[in-house]
Design an enzyme around this catalytic site. Structure first.
Site, mmCIF file in Angstrom:
data_model
loop_
_atom_site.group_PDB
_atom_site.id
_atom_site.type_symbol
_atom_site.label_atom_id
_atom_site.label_comp_id
_atom_site.label_asym_id
_atom_site.label_seq_id
_atom_site.Cartn_x
_atom_site.Cartn_y
_atom_site.Cartn_z
ATOM 1 N N LYS A 239 0.863 -1.183 0.000
ATOM 2 C CA LYS A 239 0.000 0.000 0.000
ATOM 3 C C LYS A 239 0.892 1.223 0.000
ATOM 4 C CE LYS A 239 -4.495 0.664 -0.032
ATOM 5 N NZ LYS A 239 -5.421 -0.145 -0.853
ATOM 6 N N ASP A 279 -6.662 4.247 -5.277
ATOM 7 C CA ASP A 279 -7.319 4.079 -3.983
ATOM 8 C C ASP A 279 -7.996 5.402 -3.670
ATOM 9 O OD1 ASP A 279 -7.224 3.884 -0.736
ATOM 10 O OD2 ASP A 279 -7.171 1.890 -1.605
#
Length: 549
Positions: A239, A279
């Site tokens: 991430k 995202d």
């Protein structure tokens, strides 16, 4: 800090300088400032005792205290709130010593202006947050709790358990980028975290949000590991994030920031190393800039360095709506499992961004009646069903649901407690807790967001017979289609949308079937079952590869 109100405690007995500070801060469009002014040390200590102060602007020479003793007494009274010292030119030595002993910065009264004041406050708060809260994240705590519960039940080897509690690799960068039309370079904190390198290249989104921290990014990378393992994808979890509010950036500023991020982390990413994706706060355009920057560095076009990019640059059909579509597929399977007719079933969707909007769309297409939706601005309810297409049109024009005439406004906290068959939290983490789980009134809870349900709430919902489709299962459609995009890019192939959707549905329903079997065999809730299923794959890979050297 944008769109937030920053409360400043101004400790200054000079009325002229106090008016100057308040005037400079009042000119700020973002963030907005509330200035509380006191003229004595005792007044400052009393106000700090009440809390709610984001930063202190402190004059060291006050009627009831002078020199470094002023700073020491404020710091001893409040160890967490950042302090910026205000100093005249002849007191610069004192100000420097205060910084050496823990003050965040000092401002020279003779040279103060709006830009230097705002920059000093911004960085004081950012540095304090970076030091004190990077690993102190409720999301990371939740992710670790979930992992430890599943590891204990499954009997995971203790060496592997300790290894998987934290990410293998984490990099932090301070990214400078120029603001439009200003001789100002702003610096923001950025992250890339890779949780597991055992399973193949790492995979995970890039998030732009003002509350991003190392702990949050680490938690999201952990969940991505379990998600990929549950889906049997050849990826470990990763991430990325930048602590910035993208709504305050122009398109040019966003591009400069994204290209700088790519340059700073270019040694970590690559089609065979780590593949970013969109995202919260990022989109296909951001992925296009990353792809272009990376390709310029290596000297040739590398489409597979990112997924979720525009189709014309090698993106996959169906990627944008994949997470919401996947949620609807799994809800349909769960309805068949419990004998609930999807046609006419009532549904509530919290969140109307990419995931929530598409989830509501596909649930409605499957026959469900959407009786409640919300976004950050408002919650809407209509027991007869909301017109999702009209809500989507309104959001496209106004960027939020507030003011939309197609539903009754209700308190946002009440949305989750509406009586319905299907509840889909697709917004933020920690929305369903021990405090409100007894009032959740649905048959299926499908988690479109990451970490919306706490561990305590899981147990309470399971005891009431509510089926929880956990996030690592329910919102995995995006990473599944990202995998398809990566494969198509490596092979220079383009699959039709029907094939992509069919393949995604097959992967998701297989994962659901294995999770249901695991839940029944282990006599555990669905989240724990999904975690055990994922851990069995990650644990086996770690044991087989061994430890180098």
């Amino acid at each position: 800090m944008a769109n937030k109100r920053i409360t400043v405690l101004l400790v200054e007995d000079n009325p002229v300088y106090s008016r100057l500070i308040q005037k400079l801060l009042s000119r700020s469009d973002y963030p907005l400032f509330e200035v509380i002014q006191v003229g004595t040390l005792e007044g400052a200590l009393d106000r700090l005792s009440h809390g709610g102060i984001d930063v202190v602007l402190l004059d060291l020479i006050l009627p009831d205290s002078t020199a470094l003793d002023t700073f020491y007494r404020v710091r001893a009274h409040d160890m967490r709130t950042p302090i910026i010292v205000q100093s005249a030119l002849d007191d610069i030595g004192l100000a420097s010593k205060a910084v050496e002993n823990g003050a965040e910065d000092y401002l020279l009264k003779d040279k103060i202006n709006g830009a230097t004041l705002l920059r000093s406050i911004h960085y004081a708060i950012e540095r304090t947050h970076a030091r004190g809260a990077e690993w102190s994240s409720s999301m990371l705590h939740l992710a670790q709790q979930q992992f430890l519960k599943a590891a204990y039940i499954s009997g995971l080897d203790d060496n592997i358990r300790q290894r998987l509690l934290f990410p293998e690799r984490a990099q932090i960068a301070a990214l400078p980028f120029k603001r439009d039309g200003k001789d100002q370079v702003e610096t923001v904190f950025a992250y890339r975290v890779q949780h597991v390198l055992t399973m193949g290249p790492t995979k995970g989104g890039l998030r732009y949000h003002p509350d991003v921290s190392l702990g949050e990014v680490a938690a999201l990378s952990m969940w991505m590991t379990w998600k990929c393992a549950l889906m049997k994808l050849p990826f470990g979890g990763a991430k990325g994030g930048v602590r910035v509010d993208p709504a305050t950036l122009s398109k040019d500023e966003l591009e400069r920031l994204t290209r700088r991020y790519t340059s700073e982390f270019i040694s970590l990413i690559g089609p065979d190393k780590d593949i970013p994706a969109p995202d919260m706060g990022t989109d296909a355009q951001v992925m296009a800039w990353i792809m272009d920057t990376y390709s310029e560095h290596v000297g040739y076009s590398v489409p597979s360095v990112v997924t979720g990019k525009p189709v014309v640059l090698g993106g996959s059909l169906g990627r944008n709506e994949a997470t919401g579509r996947g949620l609807a597929y799994l809800v349909g399977e769960a309805c068949r499992h419990i004998g609930l007719n999807m046609n006419g079933a009532t549904a509530v969707v919290q969140g109307f961004g990419n995931v929530g909007m598409h989830a509501a769309t596909f649930l409605a297409e499957a026959g469900a009646k959407i009786i409640g939706v919300s976004d950050v601005s408002v919650a809407l309810h209509n027991p007869n069903g909301l017109p999702i297409d009209k809500l989507k049109d309104y959001v496209r024009q106004h960027r939020q649901l507030f003011g939309c005439p197609h539903g009754e406004i209700i308190p946002s906290r009440d949305l989750l407690e509406l009586h319905c068959d299907i509840l889909a939290p697709c917004a933020l983490q920690n929305q369903i807790t021990a405090a409100n789980s007894s009032r959740i009134n649905c048959r299926i809870l499908a988690e479109g967001a990451n970490g919306p349900t706490t561990l305590e709430a899981d147990d309470m919902l399971d005891a009431r017979g509510i089926i929880v489709l956990p996030d690592i299962l329910t919102n995995a459609g995006g990473v599944v289609v990202s995998y398809f995009e990566w494969v198509q890019g490596l092979q220079n192939l383009t699959w039709p949308l029907e094939e992509i959707n069919s393949r995604m549905q097959g992967v998701l329903t297989d994962a659901l079937a294995r999770t249901l079997r695991r839940s029944q065999a282990e006599k555990v809730d669905m989240r724990t079952a999904a975690m055990i299923e994922a851990l069995s794959r990650v644990g086996a890979a770690n044991e087989l590869r061994g430890l180098f050297p």
